[in-house]
Design a protein around this motif. Sequence first.
Motif, PDB file in Angstrom:
ATOM      1  N   LYS A  85    -151.513  39.385  47.934  1.00  0.00           N
ATOM      2  CA  LYS A  85    -151.028  38.819  46.683  1.00  0.00           C
ATOM      3  C   LYS A  85    -151.526  37.386  46.559  1.00  0.00           C
ATOM      4  CE  LYS A  85    -146.609  37.519  48.753  1.00  0.00           C
ATOM      5  NZ  LYS A  85    -145.135  37.710  48.738  1.00  0.00           N
ATOM      6  N   GLU A  86    -151.693  36.976  45.312  1.00  0.00           N
ATOM      7  CA  GLU A  86    -152.121  35.619  45.016  1.00  0.00           C
ATOM      8  C   GLU A  86    -151.279  35.085  43.868  1.00  0.00           C
ATOM      9  OE1 GLU A  86    -155.572  35.271  47.628  1.00  0.00           O
ATOM     10  OE2 GLU A  86    -154.597  33.787  46.337  1.00  0.00           O
ATOM     11  N   LYS A  87    -150.913  33.828  43.939  1.00  0.00           N
ATOM     12  CA  LYS A  87    -150.153  33.214  42.856  1.00  0.00           C
ATOM     13  C   LYS A  87    -151.052  32.972  41.654  1.00  0.00           C
ATOM     14  CE  LYS A  87    -146.796  30.846  45.777  1.00  0.00           C
ATOM     15  NZ  LYS A  87    -146.226  29.536  46.192  1.00  0.00           N
ATOM     16  N   GLY A  88    -150.466  33.201  40.498  1.00  0.00           N
ATOM     17  CA  GLY A  88    -151.153  32.874  39.260  1.00  0.00           C
ATOM     18  C   GLY A  88    -150.753  31.482  38.804  1.00  0.00           C
ATOM     19  N   ASP A  89    -150.620  31.337  37.495  1.00  0.00           N
ATOM     20  CA  ASP A  89    -150.328  30.018  36.936  1.00  0.00           C
ATOM     21  C   ASP A  89    -148.839  29.693  36.883  1.00  0.00           C
ATOM     22  OD1 ASP A  89    -152.969  30.796  34.683  1.00  0.00           O
ATOM     23  OD2 ASP A  89    -153.053  29.442  36.409  1.00  0.00           O
ATOM     24  N   ILE A  90    -148.002  30.720  36.844  1.00  0.00           N
ATOM     25  CA  ILE A  90    -146.549  30.487  36.717  1.00  0.00           C
ATOM     26  C   ILE A  90    -145.771  31.376  37.682  1.00  0.00           C
ATOM     27  CG2 ILE A  90    -146.565  29.599  34.345  1.00  0.00           C
ATOM     28  CD1 ILE A  90    -145.824  32.529  33.480  1.00  0.00           C
ATOM     29  N   PRO A  91    -145.937  31.229  38.991  1.00  0.00           N
ATOM     30  CA  PRO A  91    -145.280  32.121  39.936  1.00  0.00           C
ATOM     31  C   PRO A  91    -143.816  31.796  40.225  1.00  0.00           C
ATOM     32  CG  PRO A  91    -146.562  30.481  41.100  1.00  0.00           C
ATOM     33  CD  PRO A  91    -146.807  30.251  39.635  1.00  0.00           C
ATOM     34  N   GLU A  92    -143.353  30.631  39.819  1.00  0.00           N
ATOM     35  CA  GLU A  92    -142.001  30.193  40.190  1.00  0.00           C
ATOM     36  C   GLU A  92    -140.947  31.152  39.635  1.00  0.00           C
ATOM     37  OE1 GLU A  92    -144.952  27.143  40.250  1.00  0.00           O
ATOM     38  OE2 GLU A  92    -144.204  28.261  38.508  1.00  0.00           O
ATOM     39  N   GLY A  93    -140.060  31.568  40.511  1.00  0.00           N
ATOM     40  CA  GLY A  93    -138.985  32.461  40.120  1.00  0.00           C
ATOM     41  C   GLY A  93    -139.331  33.932  40.228  1.00  0.00           C
ATOM     42  N   TYR A  94    -140.578  34.218  40.665  1.00  0.00           N
ATOM     43  CA  TYR A  94    -141.051  35.604  40.780  1.00  0.00           C
ATOM     44  C   TYR A  94    -141.618  35.859  42.175  1.00  0.00           C
ATOM     45  CZ  TYR A  94    -141.196  35.138  35.660  1.00  0.00           C
ATOM     46  OH  TYR A  94    -140.888  34.906  34.334  1.00  0.00           O
ATOM     47  N   SER A  95    -141.610  37.118  42.547  1.00  0.00           N
ATOM     48  CA  SER A  95    -142.353  37.567  43.715  1.00  0.00           C
ATOM     49  C   SER A  95    -142.946  38.931  43.378  1.00  0.00           C
ATOM     50  CB  SER A  95    -141.470  37.640  44.965  1.00  0.00           C
ATOM     51  OG  SER A  95    -140.429  38.586  44.761  1.00  0.00           O
ATOM     52  N   VAL A  96    -143.824  39.420  44.242  1.00  0.00           N
ATOM     53  CA  VAL A  96    -144.461  40.714  43.983  1.00  0.00           C
ATOM     54  C   VAL A  96    -144.537  41.506  45.273  1.00  0.00           C
ATOM     55  CG1 VAL A  96    -145.828  40.018  41.968  1.00  0.00           C
ATOM     56  CG2 VAL A  96    -146.758  39.698  44.287  1.00  0.00           C
ATOM     57  N   SER A  97    -144.791  42.790  45.082  1.00  0.00           N
ATOM     58  CA  SER A  97    -144.948  43.680  46.223  1.00  0.00           C
ATOM     59  C   SER A  97    -146.014  44.698  45.888  1.00  0.00           C
ATOM     60  CB  SER A  97    -143.625  44.382  46.522  1.00  0.00           C
ATOM     61  OG  SER A  97    -143.799  45.397  47.493  1.00  0.00           O
ATOM     62  N   ARG A  98    -146.917  44.903  46.856  1.00  0.00           N
ATOM     63  CA  ARG A  98    -147.930  45.945  46.677  1.00  0.00           C
ATOM     64  C   ARG A  98    -148.074  46.691  48.002  1.00  0.00           C
ATOM     65  NH1 ARG A  98    -153.988  45.629  44.245  1.00  0.00           N
ATOM     66  NH2 ARG A  98    -154.171  47.865  43.710  1.00  0.00           N
ATOM     67  N   GLU A  99    -147.237  47.705  48.158  1.00  0.00           N
ATOM     68  CA  GLU A  99    -147.222  48.525  49.352  1.00  0.00           C
ATOM     69  C   GLU A  99    -148.220  49.674  49.278  1.00  0.00           C
ATOM     70  OE1 GLU A  99    -145.496  47.847  52.152  1.00  0.00           O
ATOM     71  OE2 GLU A  99    -144.941  45.968  51.156  1.00  0.00           O
ATOM     72  N   LYS A 100    -148.516  50.105  48.067  1.00  0.00           N
ATOM     73  CA  LYS A 100    -149.507  51.159  47.849  1.00  0.00           C
ATOM     74  C   LYS A 100    -150.505  50.689  46.804  1.00  0.00           C
ATOM     75  CE  LYS A 100    -146.528  55.058  48.973  1.00  0.00           C
ATOM     76  NZ  LYS A 100    -146.004  56.377  48.508  1.00  0.00           N
ATOM     77  N   LYS A 101    -151.698  51.214  46.886  1.00  0.00           N
ATOM     78  CA  LYS A 101    -152.768  50.752  46.010  1.00  0.00           C
ATOM     79  C   LYS A 101    -152.427  50.933  44.538  1.00  0.00           C
ATOM     80  CE  LYS A 101    -157.782  51.081  45.521  1.00  0.00           C
ATOM     81  NZ  LYS A 101    -159.006  51.801  45.978  1.00  0.00           N
ATOM     82  N   GLU A 102    -151.737  52.004  44.208  1.00  0.00           N
ATOM     83  CA  GLU A 102    -151.515  52.310  42.805  1.00  0.00           C
ATOM     84  C   GLU A 102    -150.310  51.604  42.201  1.00  0.00           C
ATOM     85  OE1 GLU A 102    -151.317  54.399  45.305  1.00  0.00           O
ATOM     86  OE2 GLU A 102    -149.512  55.672  45.168  1.00  0.00           O
ATOM     87  N   ARG A 103    -149.503  50.955  43.022  1.00  0.00           N
ATOM     88  CA  ARG A 103    -148.235  50.409  42.530  1.00  0.00           C
ATOM     89  C   ARG A 103    -148.136  48.919  42.786  1.00  0.00           C
ATOM     90  NH1 ARG A 103    -143.387  52.965  41.354  1.00  0.00           N
ATOM     91  NH2 ARG A 103    -144.339  54.915  42.066  1.00  0.00           N
ATOM     92  N   PHE A 104    -147.728  48.177  41.761  1.00  0.00           N
ATOM     93  CA  PHE A 104    -147.586  46.725  41.867  1.00  0.00           C
ATOM     94  C   PHE A 104    -146.269  46.346  41.200  1.00  0.00           C
ATOM     95  CE2 PHE A 104    -148.777  42.671  42.933  1.00  0.00           C
ATOM     96  CZ  PHE A 104    -149.273  41.841  41.937  1.00  0.00           C
ATOM     97  N   SER A 105    -145.353  45.823  42.001  1.00  0.00           N
ATOM     98  CA  SER A 105    -144.018  45.532  41.502  1.00  0.00           C
ATOM     99  C   SER A 105    -143.819  44.034  41.327  1.00  0.00           C
ATOM    100  CB  SER A 105    -142.968  46.047  42.492  1.00  0.00           C
ATOM    101  OG  SER A 105    -143.128  47.439  42.698  1.00  0.00           O
ATOM    102  N   LEU A 106    -143.172  43.679  40.242  1.00  0.00           N
ATOM    103  CA  LEU A 106    -142.799  42.292  39.985  1.00  0.00           C
ATOM    104  C   LEU A 106    -141.301  42.169  40.198  1.00  0.00           C
ATOM    105  CD1 LEU A 106    -143.715  39.458  38.895  1.00  0.00           C
ATOM    106  CD2 LEU A 106    -142.995  40.268  36.632  1.00  0.00           C
ATOM    107  N   ILE A 107    -140.896  41.155  40.945  1.00  0.00           N
ATOM    108  CA  ILE A 107    -139.488  40.992  41.306  1.00  0.00           C
ATOM    109  C   ILE A 107    -138.988  39.638  40.813  1.00  0.00           C
ATOM    110  CG2 ILE A 107    -137.831  40.952  43.204  1.00  0.00           C
ATOM    111  CD1 ILE A 107    -140.215  42.443  44.794  1.00  0.00           C
ATOM    112  N   LEU A 108    -137.887  39.676  40.091  1.00  0.00           N
ATOM    113  CA  LEU A 108    -137.198  38.452  39.712  1.00  0.00           C
ATOM    114  C   LEU A 108    -136.009  38.347  40.656  1.00  0.00           C
ATOM    115  CD1 LEU A 108    -138.775  39.529  37.144  1.00  0.00           C
ATOM    116  CD2 LEU A 108    -137.127  38.195  35.801  1.00  0.00           C
TER     117      LEU A 108
END
Lengths: 115, 116
Positions: free
Chosen positions: B55-78
Motif C-alpha cells: 500500500k502507498e499513501k495518496g494525497d489525503i490518507p489521514e483518517g483512513y487505512s487500507v487492506s489488500r489481502e488478495k489481488k482482486e480485493r482492496f478495502s478502505l477502512i475508516l
Amino acid sequence: AQKVTQAQTEISVVEKEDVTLDCVYETRDTTYYLFWYKQPPSGELVFLIRRNSFDEQNEISGRYSWNFQKSTSSFNFTITASQVVDSAVYFCALHLFQGAQKLVFGQGTRLTINP
Amino acid sequence: DVKVTQSSRYLVKRTGEKVFLECVQDMDHENMFWYRQDPGLGLRLIYFSYDVKMKEKGDIPEGYSVSREKKERFSLILESASTNQTSMYLCASNPGRGPSYNSPLHFGNGTRLTVT
C-alpha cells in the motif's frame, strides 16, 4: 506542484449546440500524460482519451475532439452537435511519468444538454 | 468486459463507527486505488496498492487505512468515522507493474457514504 484547473463548474446548452470544456494544467515535468473521463449519472467514470506530452496532434473521435496545446498548457475537449446523452460530469486529469502513479484530477465540469 | 464492483452504493454510519468499504475487480489488475470525490474538489487519491499486501499513501490518507489481502480485493477502512468523511468514494484499478504505468483507470460506480 502539479495542478489541473477546470474553470467551468457547470455548462448548460441546448441539444445540437457545440460545446467546449476547458482544461489547463501545471507541471514542471516534460513527460506526462493527460486524460479525460466522463462520469454519467450512474457514477462510474469512463475513460475517454489519453494523450502524452510529446504528441500534440489534435484528435477526433466521432463528435468528440480534443485540442492539446503545450504552449498554453491546455487540453480542451469539444463536443460537436451535443446530445442529451452527453450530459455528465467531465474530468480532466494529469499523470506524471516519473514517480508514484497518481492521477491529479481537475474539479470537474458538469455538462447539461437540454432537449 | 472490465468490472470493478463496490459492495455498497449508499451507506449511512454514525460518528465513531469503524467503516469498511469493499472493492473487487475481476480483471487481474495489479494496481488498485481509492479516491474520494467532493464537489468543487474533483477526485483526490486516498491510498493505492501495486500488489497484494502493498500500500502507498495518496494525497489525503489521514483518517483512513487500507487492506489488500488478495489481488482482486482492496478495502478502505475508516477507523473512526467522522462527519468530514461524508463523501463519494470511488475505487479504481489498472494493469501493469511499477510506479509509472499510465494505463487508463477502470472505476467502480462509487459508494456514497454519509456519516451522521
